[in-house]
Design an enzyme around this catalytic site. Sequence first.
Site: not given
Ligand code: MRU
Length: 351
Positions: A48-50, A91, A197, A238, A248-249
């Site tokens: 996970r994470g963009a 996703r 997270q 994201d 973002n999250k």
């Molecule tokens: O659902 P996730 O855990 O993939 O969400 C991740 C985030 O929102 C991060 O802040 C974002 O992807 C940036 S990661 C460098």
Amino acid sequence: MKGTTPPVVWANDHIQIIDQTLLPTEVKIIEIRNAAQAVDAIQRLAIRGAPALGAFGSLALVVALDEVQPSSLAEAKSRLEECRTLIGDARPTAVNLRWAVDRVIDQATNDARDLTSLRTALISEAHAVAAEDEAACNEIGRLGHELLRDASVIGTHCNAGRLATAGTGTALAPMYAKAEAGEPLRVLASETRPLLQGARLTAWELDDAGIDVTVVPDSAMASTVLSGQVDAYIVGADRIAANGDAANKIGTVGHALASREAGIPFYVAAPTSTIDIALATGNHIEIEQRDAIEVHEIGGSRLTPQGVTASNPAFDVTPNHLITAIITEAGVLRAPFEDSIAEALSRVGSP
Ligand code: MRU
């Protein structure tokens, strides 16, 4: 650190990832050998994470191709076209996944003259995606460090660190730079319900790196900021629209509002691969809706009464006027973001 193991590793015929759903209880490496396993890992947030999704999705194309053992170049190209959506859309919100999958397929299919050169080109472009992200993290860390030199208590949300990128992170890269420089630093990590997270991943990787980290319930963060205990906020993204609105999250916008009210800077840190110039504003960003079970349960135990409904949007959009600056590898971008984003993209040679 345990966490210096990169979240995505290419092992010649398969991908190895840390299953992030199990952290911090267990550090388990799992092997991804076909497209179904790759999509499953993306959708259940094992990876996970963009930016990490971009690095992983690129390599997933290779295992997806190997899996079908194509007998001609045409067959291989048609499999990759199938994967453009199968993997690229696994996703919807993190644009880095779609961007990387498109880039790797387009580059490799342009270059390849036979099956062997196609596979080699896929791997080499996937490695380029990861190497560029690692370099971007370093530059974001350097620029963020300059901006945060006087901040010693810094808030962050979700996880935008080593686990979420091919390098030292986006929002967390300046923290690593500050720690390396020996500057005083305490990070407040909001827990990030429902999948935690912040509490699980940010706390794990910062603690492992010897950085002082305190986990704060999401519900306590606004009052903590308003009471003057936080010097600055920095989060990842994201997808960033052409006007600087940043997805973002879920929960991020609340931290941005509290930061504005408290008069502290609110930074978004992201590589330019997270910018979606095709979207004029954040209103056009698709927000992933996840299974309500993630809200109903924690660790498999039911919290809510049977029969009630739960809503589970995975991301929110912070409007550009709440963002002090967007820290990218192409510079620190400030309002008016339409202009600074367009200039940054032209510096890195993106359309
Ligand atoms: O659902 P996730 O855990 O993939 O969400 C991740 C985030 O929102 C991060 O802040 C974002 O992807 C940036 S990661 C460098």
